[in-house]
Design a protein around this motif. Structure first.
Motif, mmCIF file in Angstrom:
data_model
loop_
_atom_site.group_PDB
_atom_site.id
_atom_site.type_symbol
_atom_site.label_atom_id
_atom_site.label_comp_id
_atom_site.label_asym_id
_atom_site.label_seq_id
_atom_site.Cartn_x
_atom_site.Cartn_y
_atom_site.Cartn_z
ATOM 1 N N UNK A 229 0.830 -1.194 0.000
ATOM 2 C CA UNK A 229 0.000 0.000 0.000
ATOM 3 C C UNK A 229 0.870 1.252 0.000
ATOM 4 N N UNK A 230 2.026 1.170 0.669
ATOM 5 C CA UNK A 230 3.091 2.162 0.587
ATOM 6 C C UNK A 230 4.364 1.381 0.314
ATOM 7 N N UNK A 231 5.100 1.765 -0.716
ATOM 8 C CA UNK A 231 6.321 1.048 -1.061
ATOM 9 C C UNK A 231 7.503 1.726 -0.392
ATOM 10 N N UNK A 232 8.138 1.025 0.544
ATOM 11 C CA UNK A 232 9.284 1.573 1.256
ATOM 12 C C UNK A 232 10.530 1.589 0.399
ATOM 13 N N UNK A 233 11.503 2.338 0.857
ATOM 14 C CA UNK A 233 12.769 2.456 0.142
ATOM 15 C C UNK A 233 13.948 1.963 0.981
ATOM 16 N N UNK A 234 13.665 1.366 2.146
ATOM 17 C CA UNK A 234 14.732 0.875 3.019
ATOM 18 C C UNK A 234 15.263 -0.460 2.561
ATOM 19 N N UNK A 235 16.124 -1.065 3.381
ATOM 20 C CA UNK A 235 16.691 -2.373 3.023
ATOM 21 C C UNK A 235 15.629 -3.464 3.009
ATOM 22 N N UNK A 297 9.939 0.424 5.567
ATOM 23 C CA UNK A 297 9.208 1.624 5.170
ATOM 24 C C UNK A 297 7.950 1.315 4.392
ATOM 25 N N UNK A 298 7.675 0.016 4.166
ATOM 26 C CA UNK A 298 6.485 -0.391 3.411
ATOM 27 C C UNK A 298 5.295 -0.582 4.333
ATOM 28 N N UNK A 299 4.119 -0.305 3.796
ATOM 29 C CA UNK A 299 2.852 -0.724 4.417
ATOM 30 C C UNK A 299 2.294 -1.834 3.540
ATOM 31 N N UNK A 332 8.429 -1.003 10.101
ATOM 32 C CA UNK A 332 9.169 0.156 10.598
ATOM 33 C C UNK A 332 10.681 -0.052 10.584
ATOM 34 N N UNK A 333 11.154 -1.254 10.842
ATOM 35 C CA UNK A 333 12.590 -1.493 10.908
ATOM 36 C C UNK A 333 12.914 -2.966 10.856
ATOM 37 N N UNK A 334 14.149 -3.282 10.463
ATOM 38 C CA UNK A 334 14.631 -4.668 10.420
ATOM 39 C C UNK A 334 16.113 -4.662 10.747
ATOM 40 N N UNK A 335 16.516 -5.563 11.654
ATOM 41 C CA UNK A 335 17.884 -5.570 12.167
ATOM 42 C C UNK A 335 18.330 -7.011 12.366
ATOM 43 N N UNK A 336 19.632 -7.238 12.214
ATOM 44 C CA UNK A 336 20.166 -8.588 12.396
ATOM 45 C C UNK A 336 20.032 -9.026 13.848
#
Length: 367
Positions: A229-235, A297-299, A332-336
């Motif tokens: 619905x929103x395309x994020x630009x993050x990793x 950053x995606x919904x 919102x975020x993704x981390x190892x």
């Protein structure tokens, strides 16, 4: 959404509890030298910490006797006034642990640097003790904080040994870099470029609020469906990472009155962001398959068939929501995650511990 209602422990929690065998700092340690954000000068007994925030710090230990009380302070204030830490935030922080062993001497604790592992700590402020959070509240993202905990007393060291804990040598030092914060009501930026619709649910979300999900009067898709619905630009999210999300879930199948009530949502918990490991055994299969590979950053609108969720029938679901499920997820975020601890090699000529059969995944307590 979670397969088990298990609390997620973070390394910082273990570190802070390890400095005292009883898991708390005595009151007399806290007040005399605890520095607040409005103090003009750092306590001179704090180790000198240099280097930019976001990189492994360099530390110099004072050439004086170890402190007999807790001391702490902000050694590098962040610059973002619009990104101040709040008392109910979820923080992403890099943490390094040291032992201050003697005047002018100390060393890093092996395996206790998130800069080494590449896996930051996720810190829920409202679950941490005040002696950690007080110095953080109202500091900007990008700040660096140093904590010093005095050596354990003989009694506390004995208690730690009796509990099977390793007794730290000297004073314990933590250097904490605040990298990101997520507050209640955090959502991904941008406007929706799609609301779903057609044969898919329609999603309406106004600013910081729970999304409204309208289910069409059609059969659910047979296969997993992912609609950005929103395309994020993050990793891109990788399987096994820690993710931070807002989410809302409803059943595709209507109740007797024709409604599709929300069965689970972060918005019913004041919009507090949710963190979990995106991997089999931690979340349902439809989340793993639908979220891995998507960009931060995606919904996302996820329509998940029952066999990739909790089950097609109430009996299969074991008390969880049955049948096809619909989720709206803000990524919102993704981390190892930290690498798994290495198993110790058995002594030469000795036998290692007996292997136990891996139990089948327990689904009796699924939500």
């Amino acid at each position: 959404m979670h397969r088990r209602a298990a609390a997620l422990a973070v390394p910082l929690t273990a570190l802070t509890l390890a400095v005292s065998s009883c898991g708390s700092i005595p009151e007399e340690w806290r007040t005399p030298a605890f520095l607040r954000m409005d103090d003009e000068q750092l306590d001179p007994r704090l180790p000198e910490v240099s280097g930019p925030v976001g990189e492994e710090p360099e530390i110099t230990f004072p050439d004086e006797e170890l402190p007999d009380e807790e001391i702490s302070g902000v050694v590098n204030p962040g610059s973002g006034e619009d990104e101040l830490v709040r008392a109910d935030d979820l923080l992403v922080a890099n943490v390094v642990s040291y032992q201050w062993t003697a005047p002018g001497e100390g060393e890093a604790v092996e395996g206790q640097s998130s800069y080494e592992t590449g896996a930051p700590d996720l810190i829920r402020m409202n679950q941490m003790p005040e002696y950690i959070t007080d110095v953080l509240v109202n500091q900007a993202v990008g700040s660096r904080v140093v904590y010093v905990f005095p050596p354990l007393s003989e009694e506390e060291a004995a208690q730690a040994e009796a509990a099977g804990q390793e007794v730290p040598e000297g004073a314990s030092v933590l250097v904490l870099d605040v990298m990101e914060r997520f507050g209640n009501g955090s959502v991904v930026p941008g406007e929706q470029t799609s609301d779903g619709g057609g044969d898919l649910p329609t999603v309406t979300q106004d600013d910081v609020s729970e999304p409204v999900i309208e289910i069409p009067d059609t059969d659910a898709p047979e296969d997993l469906t992912v609609e950005p619905l929103i395309e994020g630009t993050g990793p891109e999210v990788e399987e096994g990472q820690q993710i931070i999300v807002q989410y809302t879930g409803v059943r595709w199948e209507a109740e007797e009155d024709g409604s599709h009530p929300v069965f689970d949502s972060t918005w019913s918990r004041a919009g507090e962001p949710f963190d979990t490991t995106i991997a089999e055994g931690s979340v349902i299969e439809g989340w793993v398959e639908g979220i891995v590979g998507q960009r931060v950053g995606s919904r996302l609108l996820l329509v998940i068939p029952g066999d990739m969720a909790y089950g097609e029938t109430a009996e299969e679901a074991g008390g969880g929501p049955a049948g096809p499920l619909v989720f709206v997820v803000d990524l919102l975020g993704a981390y190892d995650n930290p690498p798994p601890a290495e198993e110790e090699e058995p002594a030469e000529g000795g036998e290692g511990p007996e292997e136990e059969a891996s139990p089948e995944e327990d689904t009796s307590s699924e939500e």
